[in-house]
Design an enzyme around this catalytic site. Sequence first.
Site, PDB file in Angstrom:
ATOM      1  N   GLU A 137      -5.044 -11.681  -1.592  1.00 36.56           N
ATOM      2  CA  GLU A 137      -3.819 -11.455  -2.359  1.00 36.56           C
ATOM      3  C   GLU A 137      -2.684 -10.950  -1.474  1.00 36.56           C
ATOM      4  OE1 GLU A 137      -6.781 -10.387  -3.461  1.00 36.56           O
ATOM      5  OE2 GLU A 137      -7.044 -11.127  -5.519  1.00 36.56           O
ATOM      6  N   PHE A 185     -13.875  -2.222 -16.685  1.00 34.38           N
ATOM      7  CA  PHE A 185     -14.112  -2.961 -15.440  1.00 34.38           C
ATOM      8  C   PHE A 185     -12.809  -3.581 -14.953  1.00 34.38           C
ATOM      9  CE2 PHE A 185     -15.305  -7.005 -13.307  1.00 34.38           C
ATOM     10  CZ  PHE A 185     -15.858  -6.434 -12.177  1.00 34.38           C
ATOM     11  N   GLN A 186     -12.460  -3.310 -13.727  1.00 29.76           N
ATOM     12  CA  GLN A 186     -11.250  -3.826 -13.077  1.00 29.76           C
ATOM     13  C   GLN A 186      -9.966  -3.474 -13.819  1.00 29.76           C
ATOM     14  OE1 GLN A 186     -11.974  -7.967 -11.954  1.00 29.76           O
ATOM     15  NE2 GLN A 186     -13.008  -7.228 -10.121  1.00 29.76           N
ATOM     16  N   MET A 214       2.698  -1.263  20.708  1.00 25.50           N
ATOM     17  CA  MET A 214       3.801  -0.385  20.334  1.00 25.50           C
ATOM     18  C   MET A 214       3.368   1.081  20.308  1.00 25.50           C
ATOM     19  SD  MET A 214       7.008  -1.036  19.217  1.00 25.50           S
ATOM     20  CE  MET A 214       7.397   0.001  20.576  1.00 25.50           C
TER      21      MET A 214
HETATM   22  C1  LIG Z   1      -0.368  -2.004   8.499  1.00 24.52           C
HETATM   23  C2  LIG Z   1       0.090  -1.207   9.661  1.00 24.52           C
HETATM   24  N1  LIG Z   1      -0.750  -0.325  10.252  1.00 24.52           N
HETATM   25  C3  LIG Z   1      -0.340   0.392  11.321  1.00 24.52           C
HETATM   26  C4  LIG Z   1       0.930   0.257  11.811  1.00 24.52           C
HETATM   27  C5  LIG Z   1       1.384   1.098  13.007  1.00 24.52           C
HETATM   28  N2  LIG Z   1       1.692   0.205  14.151  1.00 24.52           N
HETATM   29  C6  LIG Z   1       2.952  -0.163  14.416  1.00 24.52           C
HETATM   30  S1  LIG Z   1       3.041  -1.218  15.724  1.00 24.52           S
HETATM   31  C7  LIG Z   1       1.387  -1.131  15.966  1.00 24.52           C
HETATM   32  C8  LIG Z   1       0.727  -1.907  17.066  1.00 24.52           C
HETATM   33  C9  LIG Z   1       0.771  -3.371  16.814  1.00 24.52           C
HETATM   34  O1  LIG Z   1      -0.084  -4.015  17.685  1.00 24.52           O
HETATM   35  P1  LIG Z   1       0.010  -5.562  17.929  1.00 24.52           P
HETATM   36  O2  LIG Z   1       0.084  -6.290  16.650  1.00 24.52           O
HETATM   37  O3  LIG Z   1      -1.065  -5.980  18.855  1.00 24.52           O
HETATM   38  O4  LIG Z   1       1.434  -5.745  18.588  1.00 24.52           O
HETATM   39  P2  LIG Z   1       1.989  -5.242  20.008  1.00 24.52           P
HETATM   40  O5  LIG Z   1       2.707  -3.959  19.738  1.00 24.52           O
HETATM   41  O6  LIG Z   1       0.833  -5.075  20.914  1.00 24.52           O
HETATM   42  O7  LIG Z   1       2.926  -6.315  20.399  1.00 24.52           O
HETATM   43  C10 LIG Z   1       0.788  -0.288  15.031  1.00 24.52           C
HETATM   44  C11 LIG Z   1      -0.645   0.010  14.992  1.00 24.52           C
HETATM   45  C12 LIG Z   1       1.776  -0.642  11.139  1.00 24.52           C
HETATM   46  N3  LIG Z   1       3.040  -0.820  11.491  1.00 24.52           N
HETATM   47  N4  LIG Z   1       1.339  -1.373  10.091  1.00 24.52           N
END
Ligand SMILES: Cc1ncc(C[n+]2csc(CCOP(=O)(O)OP(=O)(O)O)c2C)c(N)n1
Lengths: 171, 560
Positions: B51, B113-114, B465
């Site tokens: 979803e 349920f649900q 990041m």
């Molecule tokens: C659903 C979710 N969980 C955690 C985060 C925190 N977060 C922001 S950027 C990031 C790293 C993203 O890693 P990747 O997709 O490999 O991209 P990169 O930064 O390595 O290009 C995280 C964990 C987020 N933005 N969204």
Amino acid sequence: MQKDKIIIAIYVDNRYGVLSRVTAMFTRRGFNIDSLTVGETESPEYSRITITLSAAKNDKDQVVSQLRKLYNVKKVIVLSQNDSIKRELLLIKVKNTEKTHADIVEATNIFRTKIIDFTDEAISIEATGDSQKIDAFIEYMKKFEIIEMCRTGLVALDRGGTNIWSEHEDE
Amino acid sequence: MKMTGAQILVETLIEQGVDTVFGFPGGMVVDIYDKLYDKQDKIKHILTAHEEGAVHGADGYARATGKTGVVIATSGPGATNLVTGIATAYLDSIPLVAITGNVRNSMIGRDSFQEIDITGITLPITKHNFFVHKVQNLAEVVRTAFELAQSGRPGPVLIDIPKDVQEAVFDYKKKPVAKLPAIPACSDIDIEKAVKLIKESKRPYIYFGGGALRTSIGEDIEKLADKLDAVIGCSMMGLSEIPTDSPRFLGMQGMHGRFASSVAMAKADLIIALGVRFSDRATGKTEKYAPSASKIHVDCDRAEIGKNVPVDLGICCDLKDFVDRLTKACPQRKNTEWIKKVNSLRQREADAYEGLPFLPRDAINIISDNIKPDTRLVTDVGQHQCWAAQFLKFRKKRTWITSGGLGTMGFGLGAAIGCYMGSGSRSVLITGDGSFGMCLNELATAVTYKVPVTIVIFNNHALGMVRQWQKVFFDGRYSNTTIDRKTDFVKLAQAFGAKGFKATDKKTFEEAFKKAYKVKGPVVIDLTIKSDSLVLPMLKPGGTFNNLILRREDISDAEG
Ligand SMILES: Cc1ncc(C[n+]2csc(CCOP(=O)(O)OP(=O)(O)O)c2C)c(N)n1
């Protein structure tokens, strides 16, 4: 920043769930409600919510704008502290003893409140007035040992012949 | 005509001009799916793997077209799986209608349920939501939901329909789609005040955001900037509204924005903010935000005015009306010093990166140089998203699709599928190995519907990041950001029925991309990049744009 006490009157659809939508906005935006009352109005379609809170000017504008965005909110005004009539209701039960009973009766007279229940153990009093009067009365009653009390929160209307739908300056 | 609630729902969707819905069936929407079965010629249903993929799909559809995206899910877990997607749409003001089934009215409140209180859950992340008690209200609720989603500042609306309402019978009569209430025009006095502030300024900067994209006023902003002799920057949500090569356009500003736009904004003496919310990512710490600049803020949502940053002139009105009338009312200005200053900022920006090999930027340039202008550029969230925002060359409006406000990892693939369903255009998904792991199940959907999407994984084997923050602010203590997985993305793509390529440098990437871009279905390119690549410039927390970190050497970290 300086905070003022403000009174907001809100007309909302008289439907289930609307009150929680209004209060949820306050929670989500981090505004603290001091008092809240809700009840019927002259029109069965609407309920009137009166909210008091302390807020700086910017927060006041923000609260009002955010309220106006809610689908079930039909009208929001900020009531003037000076040009509105304001009342609260207090029910307070204090301990009754031979020694204090005359003082309590006298206090109720001076504050123009009303005794509505009287037993050997307790005196119950009804007080209406603006919030300062209620505060003062509670303060005075403290010395007689308060058993229990509850207050309604403020209700308020504009003075004069206008109503919530009339033009208000902040719009 | 007498119809069941489910039928009324489907008819009203058709009445509202819906041609595509995204969703996933279940017990409490089985009646609706039965009626959709009858109307396959009118409404195409995209069955996703999850979803969340469906709601991001509906969102991507809306972003690519400006129309309202529609998603359907069953009660309970189906409904809760929509939550992240609804919040994503809410924070980016995307018009969306989410329809959920629920247990019968008689079963409500018994933890059946649900059964879940999805209107309660989504209260703070929708413009409004409805629980439909009676079939009598259903058609009107659906109409109101569409109107609310599109009117004023758009956003998501949820409709929760218990099963007995779907079964109950009532009269349905088709109605024409209601005209949206107009956003008020701007007053003459406000224009006069704006002109006055402009006449007092020598360093004007126009900052636009998603509201400008929504109202499609890019050209009008360029004209205004010519008249004011101003420069232009935007928030992440504004990208693609003005072509990247537009002469006065400095690109995205903000925490990881372009150096020239961020610094120009900090040095400006007048900021004209159009359809923005002064998000902390775009402004840095709001208390220290451009203290010496006068600020004019125009938005269709009154609550935005003064919410995050105090402004000298706040106007709640139609953006286009404001920009057009201001352009007419304003005398031609000349700010030679300012333009010279901005050009030197641009030069400094160019010099900082000149000649430095940097695969992420090179890869993005290769993408820009090898795509048709209407290709949708979709991202996930992380470093790859910032590089894309900084370096992509946008040529057409609404080609940039990203989760700006919520920053939802896993948004990308669902959104790319939705984009294609709405626009019919190819897309390129720029993602990271972390983000892709959150939505790769939708490869199945992309294969089924032959979605022409080139998925480029900027594979740094890291949650880059976050890792960057750990490097700069936590002494390189890389807690749980190294992704040491054994996933073979090429084989994974093949397992889903898609193609997969591997690339490790400019040359192999260019070859792979050119091949992938021609394929009619989804292709995954696993591009290996260094795990310690950084997004620069970078704003220190609590810092201002006057002390942006521009180069690697500026980071006082032994590891460099
Ligand atoms: C659903 C979710 N969980 C955690 C985060 C925190 N977060 C922001 S950027 C990031 C790293 C993203 O890693 P990747 O997709 O490999 O991209 P990169 O930064 O390595 O290009 C995280 C964990 C987020 N933005 N969204």
